[in-house]
Design an enzyme around this catalytic site. Structure first.
Site, PDB file in Angstrom:
ATOM      1  N   GLU A 199     -10.278  31.737  28.962  1.00 30.20           N
ATOM      2  CA  GLU A 199      -8.995  31.014  29.016  1.00 30.20           C
ATOM      3  C   GLU A 199      -7.855  31.834  29.627  1.00 30.20           C
ATOM      4  OE1 GLU A 199     -10.580  32.116  26.394  1.00 30.20           O
ATOM      5  OE2 GLU A 199      -9.262  32.899  24.842  1.00 30.20           O
ATOM      6  N   HIS A 221     -12.925  36.275  27.411  1.00 25.65           N
ATOM      7  CA  HIS A 221     -11.970  35.165  27.258  1.00 25.65           C
ATOM      8  C   HIS A 221     -11.843  34.372  28.557  1.00 25.65           C
ATOM      9  CE1 HIS A 221     -10.399  35.989  23.243  1.00 25.65           C
ATOM     10  NE2 HIS A 221     -10.672  37.256  23.528  1.00 25.65           N
ATOM     11  N   LYS A 233       4.421  21.370  26.431  1.00 24.30           N
ATOM     12  CA  LYS A 233       5.637  21.294  27.239  1.00 24.30           C
ATOM     13  C   LYS A 233       5.336  20.952  28.716  1.00 24.30           C
ATOM     14  CE  LYS A 233      10.136  22.730  27.457  1.00 24.30           C
ATOM     15  NZ  LYS A 233      11.128  22.506  26.419  1.00 24.30           N
ATOM     16  N   SER A 251      19.952  16.392  24.298  1.00 24.09           N
ATOM     17  CA  SER A 251      20.624  17.685  24.418  1.00 24.09           C
ATOM     18  C   SER A 251      20.821  18.058  25.886  1.00 24.09           C
ATOM     19  CB  SER A 251      19.760  18.757  23.758  1.00 24.09           C
ATOM     20  OG  SER A 251      18.568  18.915  24.510  1.00 24.09           O
ATOM     21  N   GLY A 252      20.160  17.327  26.771  1.00 22.19           N
ATOM     22  CA  GLY A 252      20.220  17.716  28.178  1.00 22.19           C
ATOM     23  C   GLY A 252      18.983  18.491  28.590  1.00 22.19           C
ATOM     24  N   GLY A 253      18.170  18.861  27.611  1.00 19.41           N
ATOM     25  CA  GLY A 253      16.927  19.560  27.911  1.00 19.41           C
ATOM     26  C   GLY A 253      15.874  18.565  28.375  1.00 19.41           C
ATOM     27  N   VAL A 254      14.751  19.106  28.843  1.00 19.11           N
ATOM     28  CA  VAL A 254      13.745  18.223  29.427  1.00 19.11           C
ATOM     29  C   VAL A 254      13.118  17.308  28.374  1.00 19.11           C
ATOM     30  CG1 VAL A 254      11.918  19.967  29.302  1.00 19.11           C
ATOM     31  CG2 VAL A 254      11.701  18.118  30.919  1.00 19.11           C
ATOM     32  N   ASP A 255      12.875  17.809  27.166  1.00 17.91           N
ATOM     33  CA  ASP A 255      12.167  16.994  26.170  1.00 17.91           C
ATOM     34  C   ASP A 255      12.964  15.769  25.756  1.00 17.91           C
ATOM     35  OD1 ASP A 255      10.437  19.101  26.324  1.00 17.91           O
ATOM     36  OD2 ASP A 255      11.059  19.999  24.429  1.00 17.91           O
ATOM     37  N   SER A 256      14.211  16.004  25.345  1.00 19.18           N
ATOM     38  CA  SER A 256      14.985  14.859  24.847  1.00 19.18           C
ATOM     39  C   SER A 256      15.371  13.926  25.989  1.00 19.18           C
ATOM     40  CB  SER A 256      16.214  15.325  24.062  1.00 19.18           C
ATOM     41  OG  SER A 256      17.075  16.085  24.873  1.00 19.18           O
ATOM     42  N   SER A 257      15.597  14.478  27.185  1.00 18.69           N
ATOM     43  CA  SER A 257      15.926  13.611  28.314  1.00 18.69           C
ATOM     44  C   SER A 257      14.721  12.744  28.678  1.00 18.69           C
ATOM     45  CB  SER A 257      16.341  14.435  29.529  1.00 18.69           C
ATOM     46  OG  SER A 257      17.453  15.224  29.212  1.00 18.69           O
ATOM     47  N   CYS A 264     -15.549  34.940  21.924  1.00 13.79           N
ATOM     48  CA  CYS A 264     -15.284  36.213  21.271  1.00 13.79           C
ATOM     49  C   CYS A 264     -15.622  36.143  19.773  1.00 13.79           C
ATOM     50  CB  CYS A 264     -13.826  36.596  21.551  1.00 13.79           C
ATOM     51  SG  CYS A 264     -13.463  38.285  21.149  1.00 13.79           S
ATOM     52  N   TYR A 265     -14.635  36.187  18.902  1.00 11.66           N
ATOM     53  CA  TYR A 265     -14.925  36.057  17.460  1.00 11.66           C
ATOM     54  C   TYR A 265     -15.769  34.812  17.211  1.00 11.66           C
ATOM     55  CZ  TYR A 265     -13.964  35.528  12.422  1.00 11.66           C
ATOM     56  OH  TYR A 265     -14.080  35.380  11.072  1.00 11.66           O
ATOM     57  N   GLY A 294     -10.392  35.686  17.421  1.00  7.12           N
ATOM     58  CA  GLY A 294      -9.588  35.993  16.243  1.00  7.12           C
ATOM     59  C   GLY A 294      -9.557  37.476  16.026  1.00  7.12           C
TER      60      GLY A 294
END
Ligand code: XMP
Length: 504
Positions: free
Chosen positions: A167, A165, A360, A218-224, A79-80, A52
């Protein structure tokens, strides 16, 4: 059962969550100051205190609910987060200035956290504070040449802290260190794309029962992927694809063919004319987005009524949206992103959000298992308002055509050069500028098209893609040759911030 990550405002908190998932451990992010009841609800098998921007010795620095330390779970402070542990158990944290910044190497590293690693271990640090005195009985388990307490452990080894870090990619063995923490903590590794798919399919089936679900595609990956999930789960659904006339070249056919072939019940609404009239005369970017949002809602509402009743509205909400609404730092509204929000209450829908616990990249994995064609699954993101936000000034059918062709050529050139995936997103913008040129022996007063390609991880920040000069040259030549209205092509070399990815 989860790894609970308490967020103290680090830009890397989500990365910790994603890294845990990549290691097949389910992780959730909660605000750093979440009350113990919320932490317990998440059934932690381990807890990570994130980094943080604050200093633990400052007045008002955020701290976890003290009851956390009464839980029988291992805690890793990053870290923090390490400073929080050190301070809570009686150690001393001071501002060490520049000395704690940047890349460094661990000169020694011991114990389960560093299992399998041989110093020197490259690490990345980004905080000015450091632990100068350890709590009673604690030990240093890693040090650099200048900092003796780069990683610390409590006497029972159940509280661990790292100043660096693990990550971030600049700590190349970071995943190994996090994996060691999971092993030492006995965290189950059952978060796999296969299990995710099974879980969300079962949940969706159980929740919907015999009722009907409406969703927007919409044609995007999520909605498809969402439409495909419902189809594969045998859920009674209608997927509405609004063709607002602002899609990329060939996109409509790609979506229709791809999804119908896989059993999605897809209805395409031809709404090009309607959107064009709604956009007539509008120049202001926000006014454009609002007009498009309004029109979407109207089209969607009409179709819902025509084909209803539906009990559920399915939405492709992702985990980052959930984290954001869980009360982290408030993000300023830079652009009003359009979706079909606002509809559920009005139409009496219940929301169905099967991806609300997924990032995603996890949705992309689920989509792969579902068999979503790569042309849709791996394509660059595309904004809901479509090409409208890539036309500066008024949206007319002629101007849509210019930007659509420019976009198609640019993407084609990228693919031909094998550079499509070097960019996270690539696009063409029609600027409101005209410039003088020559074509043959004649003066030509043509439009200026701007090309933009960016690298990014999550669209929050982006850098301009260092495309090769050959790619840019090819794109510029082809665009000016094949689109007579365009006289000049420029390349956008601004990062985000200060710019955004789209121009409007
Ligand atoms: P900006 O331009 O804000 O874009 O840097 C970040 C990402 O979001 C996409 N974008 C949108 N997506 N509706 C969407 O669904 C929108 O209104 C919208 N505006 C921008 C943009 O393409 C980029 O990937």
């Amino acid at each position: 059962m989860s790894v609970v990550i308490l967020d103290f405002g680090s830009q890397y908190t989500r990365l910790i969550a994603r890294r845990m998932r990549e290691l097949n451990a389910f992780s959730v992010v909660l605000p750093g100051t979440a009350p113990i009841e919320r932490i317990r609800e998440a059934a932690p098998t381990a807890v990570v205190l994130s980094g943080g921007p604050r200093s633990v010795f400052e007045a008002g620095a955020p701290k976890p609910d003290d009851a956390l330390y009464g839980l029988e779970v291992p805690i890793l402070g990053v870290c923090y987060g390490m400073h929080l542990l050190a301070e809570r158990f009686g150690g001393r944290v001071i501002d060490a200035g520049e000395r704690s910044y940047g890349s460094d190497r661990l000169a020694h590293a011991d114990g389960p956290l560093f299992e399998g690693l041989e110093p020197p271990v490259a690490i990345w640090m980004s905080h000015a504070d450091a632990v100068t005195e350890l709590p009673e009985g604690w030990s240093s388990i890693a040090a650099t040449a200048t900092n003796p307490n780069v990683a610390v452990a409590s006497p029972d080894g159940r509280r661990l802290g790292v100043q660096f870090h693990p990550e971030v990619v600049h700590t190349p063995d970071g995943a190994r260190i996090l994996s060691n923490f999971l092993d030492a903590s006995g965290v189950p590794r059952d978060w796999t794309p296969e299990r995710n798919l099974e879980r969300i399919t079962e949940d969706a089936r159980a929740r919907v029962g015999g009722d009907r679900v409406l969703l927007g595609v919409s044609g995007g990956v999520d909605s498809s992927a969402l439409a495909l999930l419902l189809a594969r789960a045998g859920v009674d659904h209608l997927a509405v694809f609004v063709d607002h006339g602002l899609l990329r070249a060939g996109e409509r056919a790609e979506v229709e063919d791809g999804l119908r072939a896989l059993g999605v019940n897809l209805l395409t609404v031809d709404a090009g004319e309607r959107f064009l009239s709604a956009l007539a005369g509008i120049v202001d970017p926000e006014a454009k987005r609002k007009a498009i949002g309004r029109e979407f809602v109207a089209v969607f509402r009409e179709e819902a009524q025509r084909h209803g009743p539906f009990r559920f509205l399915a939405q492709g909400t992702l985990y980052p949206d959930v984290i954001e609404s869980a009360g982290g730092e408030g993000a300023a509204n830079i652009k009003s992103h359009h979706n079909v929000g606002g509809l559920p209450e009005e139409l009496g829908f219940e929301l169905l959000e099967p991806f609300r616990m997924l990032f995603k990249d996890e949705v992309r994995e689920v989509a792969r298992l579902l068999g979503l064609p790569d042309a849709i699954r791996l394509r660059h993101p595309f904004p809901g308002p479509g090409l409208a936000v890539r036309i500066l000034g008024e949206v007319t059918s002629e101007r849509i055509e210019i930007v659509r062709k420019s976009d198609a050529i640019f993407l084609e050139v990228l693919r031909e050069h094998g550079a499509y995936h070097d960019a996270w997103q690539a696009l063409a913008v029609l600027t409101p500028i005209q410039s003088v040129g020559v074509a043959g022996d004649e003066r030509r007063y043509g439009h200026v098209v701007a090309l933009r390609a960016v690298t990014s991880v999550d669209a929050m920040t982006a850098d301009w893609a260092r495309l090769s000069h050959e790619v840019l040259d090819d794109a510029a030549r082809r665009i000016t040759r094949e689109i007579p209205e365009v006289g000049r092509v420029v390349y956008d070399i601004t990062s985000k911030p200060p710019a955004t990815i789209e121009w409007e």
